[in-house]
Design an enzyme around this catalytic site. Sequence first.
Site, PDB file in Angstrom:
ATOM      1  N   CYS A  85     -74.753  48.283  47.356  1.00 33.75           N
ATOM      2  CA  CYS A  85     -73.871  47.151  47.077  1.00 33.75           C
ATOM      3  C   CYS A  85     -73.766  46.893  45.569  1.00 33.75           C
ATOM      4  O   CYS A  85     -73.217  47.711  44.847  1.00 33.75           O
ATOM      5  CB  CYS A  85     -74.332  45.916  47.845  1.00 33.75           C
ATOM      6  SG  CYS A  85     -73.033  44.669  48.078  1.00 33.75           S
ATOM      7  N   HIS A 135     -75.356  47.723  53.858  1.00 36.86           N
ATOM      8  CA  HIS A 135     -76.670  47.120  54.063  1.00 36.86           C
ATOM      9  C   HIS A 135     -77.190  47.553  55.431  1.00 36.86           C
ATOM     10  O   HIS A 135     -76.429  47.655  56.393  1.00 36.86           O
ATOM     11  CB  HIS A 135     -76.584  45.593  54.011  1.00 36.86           C
ATOM     12  CG  HIS A 135     -76.197  45.061  52.670  1.00 36.86           C
ATOM     13  ND1 HIS A 135     -77.056  45.071  51.596  1.00 36.86           N
ATOM     14  CD2 HIS A 135     -75.049  44.496  52.235  1.00 36.86           C
ATOM     15  CE1 HIS A 135     -76.451  44.529  50.553  1.00 36.86           C
ATOM     16  NE2 HIS A 135     -75.226  44.178  50.907  1.00 36.86           N
TER      17      HIS A 135
END
Length: 496
Positions: free
Chosen positions: A328, A427
Amino acid sequence: MAKVIMVQGTMSNAGKSLIVAGLCRIFHQDGYRVAPFKSQNMALNSYITADGLEMGRAQVMQAEAAGMEPNVYMNPILLKPTNHVGSQVIVNGEVLGNMKAKDYFAYKKQLIPNILEAFKKLEQQADIIVIEGAGSPAEINLKENDIVNMGLAELVDAPVLLVGDIDRGGVFAQLYGTVALLDEEERNRIKGLVINKFRGDKSILDPGVEMIEAKSGIDVVGVLPYMYLQLEDEDSLSERFLQKDVGLIDIAVVHFPRISNFTDFDVFEQFDGVSVRYVSSVAQMGNPDLLILPGTKNTIADLKWLRESGLEARIRGMAQTLPIIGICGGYQMMGKSIEDPYNVENGGTIRGMELLNTRTVLQQEKVRRQYKGRICRAQGIFAALEGLTVSGYEIHMGKTDSEDDLLQEFTAGCGYTKGQIYGSYVHGLFDQKEICKTIVTSLAEKKGLKMDDLAAMDYQAIKEREYDKLADCMRQYMDMDAIYAMLKESRIQDDN
């Protein structure tokens, strides 16, 4: 109408989240439909539900313990700090906007209808709701507009368990001082005290237990031992950040000031001989076998910190020989530039670490979705990852692209790789047992270690085992008859 019980603490990190999870597990084991609830959660660890809405991971963990699919009714308000005086405010899973702390304090009572509506929705799904408070109910400067501790307990007519942390010392002062600072009506809501994280001979503690019961007029319904569990921590007080021992396989995670979703890496802790260290300086870096750049709530600010701390130069120097994975915000940093034309963070454009030839532009709308795909291309030490399936979720404000033909897709549609530099928006990437096992095995083989028989359980199976372990411990050291009596007497106000 659901029965209800609330867990409040004398301070942050007193153990509320785990105790709520344990109660959820016990009630679930006993055959009840049970759900966790936290009206307002301040955390950078968040999750995307099946319908694309964002909620705190602590309530996801508690929902897992309860055997229930996570939904945003369990956490209607999520605050994600962007700096020391402001947060992104998320209501019912969607971004309301960024607010300074003072502005949110004045505004938050307007969110009471959202809280009560979420609670009513949850009542339709559960026989028992276990509520978690936040911080301490005795923050006397905040009580007037409270929507998460005693203010919420009054709204839903909840009996309260008050938890103190003996591991930090002064537990009797914590408990008595908290009770003393409450109004009489609030004190009457506290039906039991819990002493948490006890180590040693309980008989030595017994005189203190008798005295605090006499002084407060409230029974101690549990003295819980310090429990060593492989379960997610809620916030930046995580003891995982204190881990400095170096294992046979050493994984270093950069501890950004605004680190988010650090629970992505808990899965590696199941392996004996593998250390997961959080590093925030060049001196702490050492010579890890794998470096991870995690997510962050403010990518540009944390990239500046990385540069100013000297860690960027150190990482760039190691990149020729060290495998690096960015997730991310960490993935965004590894590119050539990050642009913020809409002032999502700080505005402007900043040079990236230039480990990948990518360009990220921060967008006005947040991407929130669950992800299922596969690893398209893996090069270098982790070539064995290629073709493995991936599931997880995305939470990001940026769009990352590349025109470099030398880059290969890593995770389909949301990540690139070049050599042994890997970046992804997913994630939960490591939660699949074959992915984490392949990474650890590859690192071991590079060092000449024989780990072919490396045990790797499914991460969800590990968590299920730990939830049962937590419930067994709480059954042993808490008066569950007293807890059930509180539930039996509880009433939920009908606000219709």
